[in-house]
Design a protein around this motif. Structure first.
Motif, mmCIF file in Angstrom:
data_model
loop_
_atom_site.group_PDB
_atom_site.id
_atom_site.type_symbol
_atom_site.label_atom_id
_atom_site.label_comp_id
_atom_site.label_asym_id
_atom_site.label_seq_id
_atom_site.Cartn_x
_atom_site.Cartn_y
_atom_site.Cartn_z
ATOM 1 N N TYR A 105 6.170 -11.386 -5.840
ATOM 2 C CA TYR A 105 6.905 -10.354 -5.091
ATOM 3 C C TYR A 105 8.299 -10.850 -4.723
ATOM 4 O O TYR A 105 8.476 -12.000 -4.312
ATOM 5 C CB TYR A 105 6.131 -10.012 -3.820
ATOM 6 N N THR A 106 9.274 -9.993 -4.898
ATOM 7 C CA THR A 106 10.628 -10.272 -4.425
ATOM 8 C C THR A 106 11.084 -9.092 -3.575
ATOM 9 O O THR A 106 10.963 -7.929 -3.992
ATOM 10 C CB THR A 106 11.605 -10.469 -5.599
ATOM 11 N N PHE B 100 -5.484 3.319 -8.863
ATOM 12 C CA PHE B 100 -4.621 2.977 -7.735
ATOM 13 C C PHE B 100 -3.535 2.003 -8.193
ATOM 14 O O PHE B 100 -3.823 0.973 -8.803
ATOM 15 C CB PHE B 100 -5.423 2.369 -6.592
ATOM 16 N N ARG B 101 -2.294 2.339 -7.881
ATOM 17 C CA ARG B 101 -1.140 1.524 -8.256
ATOM 18 C C ARG B 101 -0.836 0.549 -7.124
ATOM 19 O O ARG B 101 -0.483 0.949 -6.022
ATOM 20 C CB ARG B 101 0.052 2.435 -8.536
ATOM 21 N N HIS B 102 -1.001 -0.744 -7.393
ATOM 22 C CA HIS B 102 -0.820 -1.755 -6.354
ATOM 23 C C HIS B 102 0.655 -1.943 -6.027
ATOM 24 O O HIS B 102 1.453 -2.342 -6.886
ATOM 25 C CB HIS B 102 -1.419 -3.094 -6.789
ATOM 26 N N LEU B 103 1.008 -1.697 -4.782
ATOM 27 C CA LEU B 103 2.357 -1.985 -4.300
ATOM 28 C C LEU B 103 2.498 -3.437 -3.885
ATOM 29 O O LEU B 103 3.603 -3.980 -3.882
ATOM 30 C CB LEU B 103 2.707 -1.074 -3.119
ATOM 31 N N LEU B 104 1.364 -4.057 -3.530
ATOM 32 C CA LEU B 104 1.398 -5.449 -3.077
ATOM 33 C C LEU B 104 -0.006 -6.025 -3.122
ATOM 34 O O LEU B 104 -0.991 -5.334 -2.850
ATOM 35 C CB LEU B 104 1.931 -5.536 -1.634
ATOM 36 N N ASP C 150 9.508 -1.004 -5.706
ATOM 37 C CA ASP C 150 8.056 -0.942 -5.802
ATOM 38 C C ASP C 150 7.638 -0.517 -7.209
ATOM 39 O O ASP C 150 8.383 0.193 -7.905
ATOM 40 C CB ASP C 150 7.504 0.060 -4.796
ATOM 41 N N PRO C 151 6.451 -0.932 -7.652
ATOM 42 C CA PRO C 151 5.960 -0.487 -8.957
ATOM 43 C C PRO C 151 5.932 1.039 -9.049
ATOM 44 O O PRO C 151 5.577 1.728 -8.088
ATOM 45 C CB PRO C 151 4.543 -1.075 -9.015
ATOM 46 N N VAL C 152 6.296 1.550 -10.210
ATOM 47 C CA VAL C 152 6.347 2.996 -10.440
ATOM 48 C C VAL C 152 5.160 3.464 -11.275
ATOM 49 O O VAL C 152 4.629 4.547 -11.046
ATOM 50 C CB VAL C 152 7.665 3.375 -11.140
ATOM 51 N N TYR C 153 4.736 2.628 -12.224
ATOM 52 C CA TYR C 153 3.662 3.012 -13.134
ATOM 53 C C TYR C 153 2.414 2.171 -12.872
ATOM 54 O O TYR C 153 2.482 1.037 -12.398
ATOM 55 C CB TYR C 153 4.115 2.844 -14.583
ATOM 56 N N LEU C 154 1.278 2.748 -13.233
ATOM 57 C CA LEU C 154 -0.005 2.084 -12.997
ATOM 58 C C LEU C 154 -0.068 0.726 -13.681
ATOM 59 O O LEU C 154 -0.629 -0.230 -13.129
ATOM 60 C CB LEU C 154 -1.140 2.980 -13.493
#
Length: 402
Positions: free
Chosen positions: A63-64, A39-43, A69-73
């Motif tokens: 976070y800014t 799971f790739r954490h967005l936040l 948003d993150p693209v890679y795991l």
């Protein structure tokens, strides 16, 4: 048939198998497990400054709002240090596969003051708000078993109903009991939007039954969105006390550790539930670690591995035994964090366990850095979800979503 996506080509990075938001992240046990299964954490959101520093030291970055948003795991986890009640989650509406979090346990803990739903630290309403804002496919929540006490059980049943129908919101000034009556009536009706309902399951599990070298009872709640029509159940235990008893009785456990079997008469072998493996013991967890060098002397080859003076026993405060799973690691609601992490060695002496040994018991990797002095490191470990237990749940959820 489960279809596993192909691995990334050489030079490519994986995007993971889904996206997630991690609430009440603490020292990162559940977040790390979710990451490890793809799971790739967005936040990630956490209030405690020491826990936030731990997350930054390992995988997180502040976070800014203007950042993508993150693209890679393997991208860093965007972290908000602050009150979850002040976080606007609407940016991630329909972008989140999983919302996960170890909901703060103080209102429900058997070791706390037990204010429950009247405690301002009750964060279940914030979890429900995040769900309404993001509409995730699945929700994973962990909490202490104190929620199942008879005095709290009516409120816990209310939590489960609210999780099943999170869009049936509680209005300002409405008592939770009145809201619960509305929820019960709503859930009894046959007409609803399946994207706004969840199939909810919960279970109180013992971490030792899933390969964690610790007796630790916790309640997990897992809820899949109804429109997905996913038929899921909790993974069956993989380890058992009976298998450990048999391994110690037939001598195989002692042979694993190059120890002579005790001279006492061995009991008859016990039937093992569903061919489970033996419980893992404290000895299993720390056998590969050298003895700490001395009090407050950091080992040059091992992170957070140093002795601590003053270990003692008294009624209600007894040492961990090497050949049993460790006792529950506590965060120090009463007394010093880690104050009960005493072990008795093979010659009968007692000493405090090192932070690294306790991290092993919580199944954190040896390179996981914990911020702060010893007491704060122990507090983070005591509040965490054991990584291996969370991984079992997260992996099962991942397979269901596939």
């Amino acid at each position: 048939m489960v279809i596993t996506p192909p691995p990334p080509l050489p030079g490519e990075q994986s995007t993971g198998i889904g996206t997630s938001i991690e609430l009440f992240s603490g020292g990162g046990g559940l977040a790390l497990a979710m990451h490890n299964v793809g799971f790739r954490h967005l936040l990630a959101v956490e209030l405690d400054k020491r826990a936030c520093a731990t997350l930054r030291a390992n995988r997180a970055i502040d976070y800014t709002p203007d950042a993508a948003d993150p693209v890679y795991l393997d991208d860093r986890w965007p972290l908000i240090e602050g009150d979850v009640a002040k976080v606007d989650f609407t940016r991630w509406e329909d972008k989140v596969d999983a919302v996960a979090g170890g909901v703060p346990c103080q209102p429900w803990s058997l070791g706390g003051v037990g204010k429950g739903y009247d405690d301002p630290r009750n964060m279940w309403p914030e979890l429900f708000r995040c769900v309404r804002d993001t509409r995730p496919k699945v929700i994973i929540a962990e909490n202490v078993k104190g929620l199942l006490r008879p005095s709290f059980r009516p409120y816990y049943d209310y939590i489960l109903r609210e999780l099943a129908a999170p869009f049936e919101q509680r209005v300002d000034g409405e008592d939770w009991r009145d809201h619960d009556k509305r929820l019960t009536k709503t859930l009894a009706t046959g007409k609803y939007d399946p994207t706004e309902r969840y199939d909810v399951k919960y279970l109180c599990v013992n971490a030792a039954d899933y390969g964690v070298p610790q007796i630790r009872h916790r309640v997990f709640v897992v809820a899949f969105r109804k429109d997905l029509s996913i038929d899921w159940d909790f993974p069956a235990p993989t380890h058992s006390a009976e298998a450990l008893a048999n391994a110690q009785a037939d001598g195989s456990y002692w042979a694993e550790h190059n120890l002579p079997a005790p001279a006492a008469t061995m009991p008859p072998l016990l039937p093992v539930p569903q061919n489970t493996q033996r419980w893992r013991t404290l000895r299993d967890a720390i056998a590969s670690l050298p003895d700490p060098l001395g009090d407050k002397v950091e080992h040059p080859d091992w992170l957070h591995h140093y002795g601590w003076p003053g270990a003692r026993e008294y009624p209600g405060h007894t040492a961990n035994l090497l050949d049993r799973p460790a006792k529950t690691v506590k965060a120090g609601v009463h007394g010093v964090p880690g104050g009960e992490t005493v072990l008795r060695d093979d010659v009968g002496s007692i000493r405090y366990m090192t932070v690294r040994e306790v991290a092993r018991v919580m199944t954190f990797p040896d390179n996981w850095k914990l911020d702060g002095p010893r007491g704060e490191q122990m507090r983070q470990l005591g509040n965490a979800v054991p990584v291996e237990l969370a991984t079992v749940i997260a992996r099962s959820v991942r397979e269901a979503l596939k």
